[in-house]
Design a protein around this motif. Sequence first.
Motif, short mmCIF file in Angstrom:
data_model
loop_
_atom_site.label_atom_id
_atom_site.label_comp_id
_atom_site.label_asym_id
_atom_site.label_seq_id
_atom_site.Cartn_x
_atom_site.Cartn_y
_atom_site.Cartn_z
N UNK A 50 0.83 -1.20 0.00
CA UNK A 50 0.00 0.00 0.00
C UNK A 50 0.86 1.25 0.00
N UNK A 51 0.30 2.30 -0.56
CA UNK A 51 0.97 3.60 -0.60
C UNK A 51 0.02 4.64 -0.03
N UNK A 52 0.47 5.42 0.96
CA UNK A 52 -0.42 6.44 1.52
C UNK A 52 -0.68 7.55 0.51
N UNK A 53 -1.88 8.07 0.54
CA UNK A 53 -2.22 9.16 -0.36
C UNK A 53 -1.34 10.38 -0.07
N UNK A 54 -1.14 11.20 -1.07
CA UNK A 54 -0.36 12.42 -0.90
C UNK A 54 -1.21 13.44 -0.16
N UNK A 217 4.73 14.46 -1.49
CA UNK A 217 4.78 13.41 -2.51
C UNK A 217 5.92 12.44 -2.22
N UNK A 218 7.07 12.99 -1.83
CA UNK A 218 8.23 12.15 -1.51
C UNK A 218 7.96 11.28 -0.29
N UNK A 219 7.27 11.84 0.70
CA UNK A 219 6.92 11.07 1.90
C UNK A 219 6.09 9.85 1.52
N UNK A 220 5.10 10.06 0.64
CA UNK A 220 4.24 8.95 0.21
C UNK A 220 5.03 7.90 -0.55
N UNK A 354 7.92 -3.08 -9.76
CA UNK A 354 7.42 -4.43 -10.02
C UNK A 354 6.32 -4.84 -9.04
N UNK A 355 5.99 -3.96 -8.11
CA UNK A 355 5.00 -4.29 -7.08
C UNK A 355 3.59 -3.89 -7.52
N UNK A 356 2.61 -4.45 -6.84
CA UNK A 356 1.21 -4.07 -7.04
C UNK A 356 0.83 -3.11 -5.91
N UNK A 357 0.78 -1.83 -6.24
CA UNK A 357 0.59 -0.79 -5.23
C UNK A 357 -0.86 -0.31 -5.20
N UNK A 358 -1.39 -0.23 -3.99
CA UNK A 358 -2.75 0.27 -3.78
C UNK A 358 -2.69 1.57 -2.98
N UNK A 364 -5.43 4.35 7.03
CA UNK A 364 -5.46 2.96 6.59
C UNK A 364 -4.05 2.40 6.47
N UNK A 365 -3.13 3.24 5.98
CA UNK A 365 -1.74 2.82 5.82
C UNK A 365 -1.12 2.51 7.18
#
Length: 404
Positions: A50-54, A217-220, A354-358, A364-365
């Motif tokens: 998972x990737x946190x929203x910006x 953006x970099x933090x995310x 190469x990852x599947x990022x959501x 949530x993160x």
Amino acid sequence: MKKKVLLGTLAICIAATMVGCGEKVVKQKDKDYKVSEYVTLGEYKGIKAEKPEVVEVTDEEIQNNIDYDLMDNRSQEKITDRAVQEGDTVNINCSAIVDGKEYEEGSFEEYDLEIGAGDFFEGFESGLVGAKIGDEVELNLKFPDDYDTFEGEIQSGDEEGSESVAGKPVQFKVKINSISVYTTPELTDEFVKKNTEYKTVDEYKKGLRKSLEEQNKKVAEDSAQESVFEKVMENAKVDGYPEELYNEYYDMVKSSYEEMAEQYGMDMGVSEEDIKEEVIMQVQECLVLQMIAEKEKIDLYESEYDKGLKELFEENSENDESLKKPADLEESYGKEEIAEELLFRKVKEFLVSKAEIKIVTIDEFNNSGSEVIETEDEAAEEEMIEEEENAPDEIDENDIQKVE
């Protein structure tokens, strides 16, 4: 003739390990071991993460940064001909006596205190009004009943085995070293031209917003990267490690703690066991990254090195006055050390690609067990908090953060 020249040029490029004829591979550290003898990779492609929203930049954040810059450019006037008044900043030495013994957490020297700011509990600041330079003021006060968790911070007495001072009488002996008045400048085009890279207030605000947006953006991105790599490490098996690699990381980690302790004038705060545990973790991560780089034939090229060196310089120069240009960073750490760091960053970027990022919300993160990577400003603020540990515990922290 033309064909021979092209073939000759191609041969030179291959001999120099160049890609695209001009992209020379940067030499990495020599290894006296085979990484494959220590690492068995698990799944590292197609990792679900998972990737946190910006986070959106608010007007309040921009104003906080403006306030920080204005405060950072205050003018100081030394006062020598009158007593302490509300709004003055006094430099003080202080000792505290509780139950007939010195209370170390309330004793400090050369501390700047703004009178009326409310940083100390009731009675301390007002008790210094009217004192003059050189005076020693005795204040007989009482700790707040909720002092052990005062202002949401853990205070003395919360640690196991220590006695609470909440609600107890305390005698402070305070010496006034100096009195100053600080004047905060107004935000004008003239101020902006003199103290920033911009020319007008409007340009300055737009620049701050852009910098904060890039930072968020970099933090995310960094948070997602660490989330992916954490799972890669969970899937990998590391059996032992080269002694020379362990020793290299041990020296680096321990010296880092020693330098920090010396800088802030305190103990390292970590045990030998803690250091060894951290070293082993870093060594294992290093081996896994080296293994993936070898397997995927990931190299670092000169253009990537030059760009990365500039980025590392920008990341570190703000808090290190000895760094005046990127070459200073290279001289300090060595090209191979920097090249390894940049190669590892490239490997992590490969893993994310190469990852599947959501994309998920920050809550949530965090609830998923991952943590949002702190910004450099937040890291710097933590260092400032550590630096002020010798001051009384009731001092509030400054929430204003400054854009790099």
